[in-house]
Motif scaffolding. Structure first.
Motif, PDB file in Angstrom:
ATOM      1  N   PRO A 208       0.809  -1.227   0.000  1.00 33.81           N
ATOM      2  CA  PRO A 208       0.000   0.000   0.000  1.00 33.81           C
ATOM      3  C   PRO A 208       0.844   1.279   0.000  1.00 33.81           C
ATOM      4  O   PRO A 208       0.511   2.235  -0.690  1.00 33.81           O
ATOM      5  N   MET A 209       1.922   1.304   0.752  1.00 33.52           N
ATOM      6  CA  MET A 209       2.747   2.515   0.774  1.00 33.52           C
ATOM      7  C   MET A 209       3.686   2.606  -0.420  1.00 33.52           C
ATOM      8  O   MET A 209       4.445   3.578  -0.545  1.00 33.52           O
ATOM      9  N   HIS A 239       3.303  -4.634  13.692  1.00 35.68           N
ATOM     10  CA  HIS A 239       3.617  -4.843  12.274  1.00 35.68           C
ATOM     11  C   HIS A 239       4.138  -3.537  11.680  1.00 35.68           C
ATOM     12  O   HIS A 239       3.447  -2.525  11.747  1.00 35.68           O
ATOM     13  N   VAL A 240       5.335  -3.579  11.142  1.00 36.67           N
ATOM     14  CA  VAL A 240       5.904  -2.396  10.486  1.00 36.67           C
ATOM     15  C   VAL A 240       6.089  -2.792   9.027  1.00 36.67           C
ATOM     16  O   VAL A 240       7.109  -3.363   8.636  1.00 36.67           O
ATOM     17  N   GLY A 242       4.186  -1.022   6.106  1.00 37.61           N
ATOM     18  CA  GLY A 242       3.600  -0.151   5.089  1.00 37.61           C
ATOM     19  C   GLY A 242       2.212  -0.574   4.650  1.00 37.61           C
ATOM     20  O   GLY A 242       1.776  -0.223   3.559  1.00 37.61           O
ATOM     21  N   MET A 246      -2.627  -6.304   7.350  1.00 46.63           N
ATOM     22  CA  MET A 246      -3.338  -5.619   8.447  1.00 46.63           C
ATOM     23  C   MET A 246      -4.149  -6.675   9.191  1.00 46.63           C
ATOM     24  O   MET A 246      -5.295  -6.908   8.880  1.00 46.63           O
TER      25      MET A 246
ATOM     26  N   ALA B 170      -6.427   3.309   5.746  1.00 45.11           N
ATOM     27  CA  ALA B 170      -4.973   3.124   5.619  1.00 45.11           C
ATOM     28  C   ALA B 170      -4.620   2.741   4.185  1.00 45.11           C
ATOM     29  O   ALA B 170      -3.657   3.256   3.606  1.00 45.11           O
ATOM     30  N   ARG B 171      -5.401   1.829   3.616  1.00 45.04           N
ATOM     31  CA  ARG B 171      -5.146   1.431   2.223  1.00 45.04           C
ATOM     32  C   ARG B 171      -5.356   2.602   1.270  1.00 45.04           C
ATOM     33  O   ARG B 171      -4.591   2.817   0.335  1.00 45.04           O
ATOM     34  N   ALA B 174      -2.472   5.335   1.928  1.00 48.29           N
ATOM     35  CA  ALA B 174      -1.057   4.932   1.930  1.00 48.29           C
ATOM     36  C   ALA B 174      -0.266   5.524   0.758  1.00 48.29           C
ATOM     37  O   ALA B 174       0.872   5.976   0.958  1.00 48.29           O
ATOM     38  N   PRO B 175      -0.827   5.540  -0.462  1.00 47.99           N
ATOM     39  CA  PRO B 175      -0.034   6.105  -1.568  1.00 47.99           C
ATOM     40  C   PRO B 175       0.369   7.559  -1.337  1.00 47.99           C
ATOM     41  O   PRO B 175       1.340   8.031  -1.916  1.00 47.99           O
ATOM     42  N   GLY B 177       1.256   8.667   1.567  1.00 49.43           N
ATOM     43  CA  GLY B 177       2.143   8.736   2.727  1.00 49.43           C
ATOM     44  C   GLY B 177       1.429   9.091   4.020  1.00 49.43           C
ATOM     45  O   GLY B 177       2.054   9.506   4.991  1.00 49.43           O
ATOM     46  N   VAL B 178       0.117   8.925   4.036  1.00 48.64           N
ATOM     47  CA  VAL B 178      -0.641   9.176   5.272  1.00 48.64           C
ATOM     48  C   VAL B 178      -0.842   7.832   5.971  1.00 48.64           C
ATOM     49  O   VAL B 178      -1.362   6.892   5.382  1.00 48.64           O
ATOM     50  N   ALA B 179      -0.417   7.742   7.209  1.00 43.30           N
ATOM     51  CA  ALA B 179      -0.542   6.494   7.970  1.00 43.30           C
ATOM     52  C   ALA B 179      -1.760   6.570   8.885  1.00 43.30           C
ATOM     53  O   ALA B 179      -2.018   7.609   9.503  1.00 43.30           O
ATOM     54  N   ASP B 230       8.038  10.481  13.577  1.00 42.70           N
ATOM     55  CA  ASP B 230       8.747   9.993  12.384  1.00 42.70           C
ATOM     56  C   ASP B 230       9.141   8.531  12.525  1.00 42.70           C
ATOM     57  O   ASP B 230       9.400   7.850  11.541  1.00 42.70           O
ATOM     58  N   LYS B 233       6.659   5.995  10.693  1.00 40.48           N
ATOM     59  CA  LYS B 233       6.091   6.413   9.410  1.00 40.48           C
ATOM     60  C   LYS B 233       5.738   5.252   8.495  1.00 40.48           C
ATOM     61  O   LYS B 233       4.989   5.414   7.542  1.00 40.48           O
ATOM     62  N   PHE B 234       6.253   4.059   8.775  1.00 41.35           N
ATOM     63  CA  PHE B 234       5.940   2.907   7.917  1.00 41.35           C
ATOM     64  C   PHE B 234       4.939   1.963   8.582  1.00 41.35           C
ATOM     65  O   PHE B 234       4.705   0.862   8.117  1.00 41.35           O
ATOM     66  N   VAL B 235       4.361   2.428   9.694  1.00 40.89           N
ATOM     67  CA  VAL B 235       3.341   1.630  10.388  1.00 40.89           C
ATOM     68  C   VAL B 235       1.982   2.135   9.938  1.00 40.89           C
ATOM     69  O   VAL B 235       1.637   3.292  10.185  1.00 40.89           O
ATOM     70  N   THR B 236       1.200   1.308   9.258  1.00 38.94           N
ATOM     71  CA  THR B 236      -0.141   1.745   8.861  1.00 38.94           C
ATOM     72  C   THR B 236      -1.100   0.570   8.795  1.00 38.94           C
ATOM     73  O   THR B 236      -0.693  -0.557   8.513  1.00 38.94           O
ATOM     74  N   GLY B 237      -2.359   0.865   9.100  1.00 35.78           N
ATOM     75  CA  GLY B 237      -3.394  -0.167   9.098  1.00 35.78           C
ATOM     76  C   GLY B 237      -3.327  -1.088  10.304  1.00 35.78           C
ATOM     77  O   GLY B 237      -3.956  -2.143  10.302  1.00 35.78           O
TER      78      GLY B 237
END
Lengths: 247, 249
Positions: A208-209, A239-240, A242, A246, B170-171, B174-175, B177-179, B230, B233-237
Motif C-alpha cells: 500500500p505505501m 507490524h511495520v 507499510g 493488516m 490506511a489502504r 497509503a499512496p 504517505g498518510v498512515a 517519524d 512512518k511505515f506503520v499503517t493499518g
C-alpha cells in the motif's frame, strides 16, 4: 558498566545492524550475537565514536551450550542485560512442500524458533533478578498470512508469535515484557540480493505505501517495543510493513 | 529533541482522560494542539493547562457527531495553525445496556459519536493531508471491539467498526504517505469505565491483567506520540494494543 545493555541476535547485518545502531544512539551498550564475524566487526566499526562500547560474540545460537556460554560471558563482563532482541533467522530456502526435506524444515525451525527460545531462556534469570527487562522477538507478515513455498518459515514465525504471548504471560509478574516485531518486505542487502532492480520495484509497488521498509524503520519499531515508551505493552505484535498485512 | 516540533494535532474528546493525556503529551513534544471537546469549559481548561506548560493550543467546542461542528473545528485549526498533520479520534461514549433493552436512540448516539464521529473527523482532515502528502490519523478503539461486550453491543460495534474503517482508510491513503492506525487500550484509569464499574471492580480487574495494573492515560499518550512521530512512518493499518497484556494480538 552503567550503560543499559542490549543483546541483538543476528545483529551483524540487515535489520540487526540497524537495530544495533539505533540502540547505540540511545546510549545502550550493544552486544551482537551472530555467526558472521566479518559483518559483526563491520557493524562495530560503524558505532564509531558512540559513547558506549559494543561487543561481538560469535555463536551458533541453535546450540544451547554456545548460547549459555555467550550469555554467561555477557553477564560477567557487563553485569546486566536490559533488552534482548531476537533477530537471528531468515527464510534460507524456499520450496514447494514436497521439496522441503526434513533437514531443511528442521534447519529453518531451529534458526528462527529455537534460537528465539534458547536466547530468551538465557536472559530470564538475570531479568527476574533485576525485576525488569524487555524481550523483542521477530515474526513476519508470513507468520500471519502464510506464504506459498514458505511453509517452514511461516510455521516458525507463527510459532514465534505464540511463543511470545506465552512468555509475556509467564514473565509479566516479574516486570518483564515480551513483544513481537513483524516486518514485511524490508530492503536489507540479503533480501535485495534475491531480486533484480525491476523485480524489486514491482514487488515494492504491491505494498500500500508503494515501497519496502528500510531496515531503520524496523529498528524504530523494535526500539519502541523495547523501551519505556511501551511500558504497558506486552504480548503484542507490532507490524511495520507499510500496510502490507493488516491483521 | 522534541518529536512533534512544528506539527499540528487535533485531538477529539481531549477534555479529560486519555484524550487529555494525548493532547498534553503531543503539546509537550512540540505540536500545536486543537483541544476538540464537546464542553467548551473543559476544552478551555485543557488549553490553559497546555499553555501554562509552555505549549500551544486552541480550544474548540466540538460535537464530533455533527458535520457542521466538525467542519468548523477543522476550519478553526487551519485558521490558527495553517495545516493539520495529526488527527486523534478519541471522542467516545460507553453507556451500558443489553441488546434486548437497547434504545434505538442510544444505539444512534453511540454509533454516531464513536464511529460516525471518527468518519466525519477523518474525512474532514483527509483533503489537507492528501495535499501535503503526509499525515497521521490515530483512532482509539477498545478491547471490546475485539472481543465484544455483554453490556454494550453498540459500543463494541462502534469500536470494531473503527478497526475496519482504519484498515480501509490506511489502504486508501497509503499512496499519499498518510498512515492510519488504531490504539487499543484495555481497562483504563479514567472516568469512562467508572460509568459502569465500581472502584473495587475497576481495580480488581488489574488482577486479570498480566502486567498487574490497569492502564493509565499516559500509557496511551506515549503510544500515540510514537505513532504520530517519524519513527512510525511505515506503520499503517495496524492496531497497537496497549493493555498490559489483557488481550494479546
Amino acid at each position: 558498566m552503567d550503560s543499559k545493555v542490549v543483546v541483538v541476535t543476528g545483529g551483524a547485518s540487515g535489520i540487526g545492524r540497524a537495530t544495533v545502531l539505533r540502540f547505540s544512539e540511545e546510549g545502550y551498550a550493544p552486544v551482537i550475537l551472530d555467526r558472521d564475524a566479518e559483518a559483526g566487526a563491520e557493524t562495530l566499526s560503524l558505532l564509531g565514536s558512540e559513547p558506549v562500547e559494543g561487543q561481538f560474540i560469535r555463536a551458533d545460537l541453535t546450540r544451547k551450550a554456545e548460547v549459555t556460554a555467550a550469555f554467561d560471558s555477557i553477564l560477567s563482563a557487563r553485569g546486566r542485560i536490559d533488552v534482548l532482541v531476537n533477530l537471528a533467522g531468515g527464510t534460507f530456502h524456499k520450496g514447494a512442500i514436497h521439496e522441503v526435506t526434513p533437514a531443511q524444515w528442521k534447519e529453518c525451525l531451529d534458526l528462527n524458533l529455537k534460537t528465539t527460545f534458547l536466547c530468551a531462556q538465557a536472559v530470564i534469570a538475570p531479568m527476574k533478578q533485576a525485576g525488569r527487562g524487555t524481550i523483542v522477538n521477530t515474526a513476519s507478515n508470513f507468520g500471519i498470512t502464510g506464504g506459498a513455498e514458505r511453509t517452514h518459515y511461516a510455521a516458525s514465525k507463527a510459532a514465534i508469535i505464540a511463543f511470545s504471548k506465552s512468555l509475556a504471560t509467564e514473565l509479566a509478574p516479574h516486570g518483564i515484557r515480551v513483544n513481537t516485531i513483524a516486518p514485511g518486505l524490508t530492503g536489507t542487502e540479503r533480501v535485495r540480493g534475491k531480486y533484480d532492480a525491476d523485480e524489486w520495484a514491482a514487488l515494492s509497488g504491491t505494498l500500500p505505501m508503494g515501497r519496502a521498509a528500510m531496515p531503520e524503520e524496523i529498528a524504530d519499531g523494535i526500539f519502541f517495543l523495547a523501551g519505556d515508551e511501551s511500558d504497558y505493552v506486552t504480548g503484542a505484535t507490532l507490524h511495520v510493513n507499510g500496510g502490507m498485512v493488516m491483521p | 529533541m522534541r518529536r512533534l516540533e512544528g506539527r499540528t494535532a487535533i485531538v477529539t474528546g481531549s477534555g479529560q482522560g486519555i484524550g487529555e493525556a494525548i493532547a498534553m503529551a503531543m503539546a509537550e513534544e512540540g505540536a500545536g494542539v486543537v483541544v476538540a471537546e464537546l464542553r467548551e469549559e473543559t476544552a478551555d481548561a485543557v488549553r490553559r493547562k497546555i499553555e501554562e506548560g509552555g505549549g500551544t493550543a486552541l480550544a474548540h467546542a466540538t460535537d464530533v457527531s455533527q458535520e457542521p461542528s466538525v467542519d468548523a473545528m477543522v476550519q478553526a485549526c487551519l485558521e490558527r495553525f495553517g495545516k493539520v498533520d495529526i488527527l486523534v479520534n478519541n471522542a467516545g461514549i460507553y453507556p451500558t445496556s443489553t441488546v434486548a433493552d437497547m434504545d434505538e436512540d442510544e444505539w444512534e448516539r453511540v454509533i454516531g459519536t464513536n464511529l460516525f464521529g471518527t468518519f466525519l473527523c477523518s474525512r474532514a482532515v483527509t483533503p489537507h493531508m492528501l495535499q501535503q502528502q503526509g499525515g497521521r490519523i490515530i483512532s482509539i478503539t477498545s478491547g471490546r471491539g475485539l472481543q465484544g461486550a455483554d453490556n454494550g453491543a453498540h459500543y463494541a460495534s462502534s469500536k470494531g467498526g473503527i478497526i475496519g474503517f482504519t484498515k480501509s482508510l490506511a489502504r486508501e491513503l497509503a499512496p499519499a504517505g498518510v498512515a492510519v492506525n488504531c490504539i487499543c487500550p484495555g481497562v483504563s484509569d479514567t472516568a469512562q469505565p467508572r460509568g459502569h464499574r465500581t472502584e473495587e471492580e475497576l481495580y480488581a480487574s488489574a488482577a486479570r491483567i498480566p502486567l498487574g495494573r490497569i492502564g493509565q492515560p499516559a500509557d496511551m499518550a506515549r503510544a500515540a506520540v510514537f505513532l504520530a512521530s517519524d519513527r512510525a512512518k511505515f506503520v499503517t493499518g495496524q492496531t497497537l494494543v496497549v493493555n498490559g497484556g489483557a488481550i494479546m494480538q
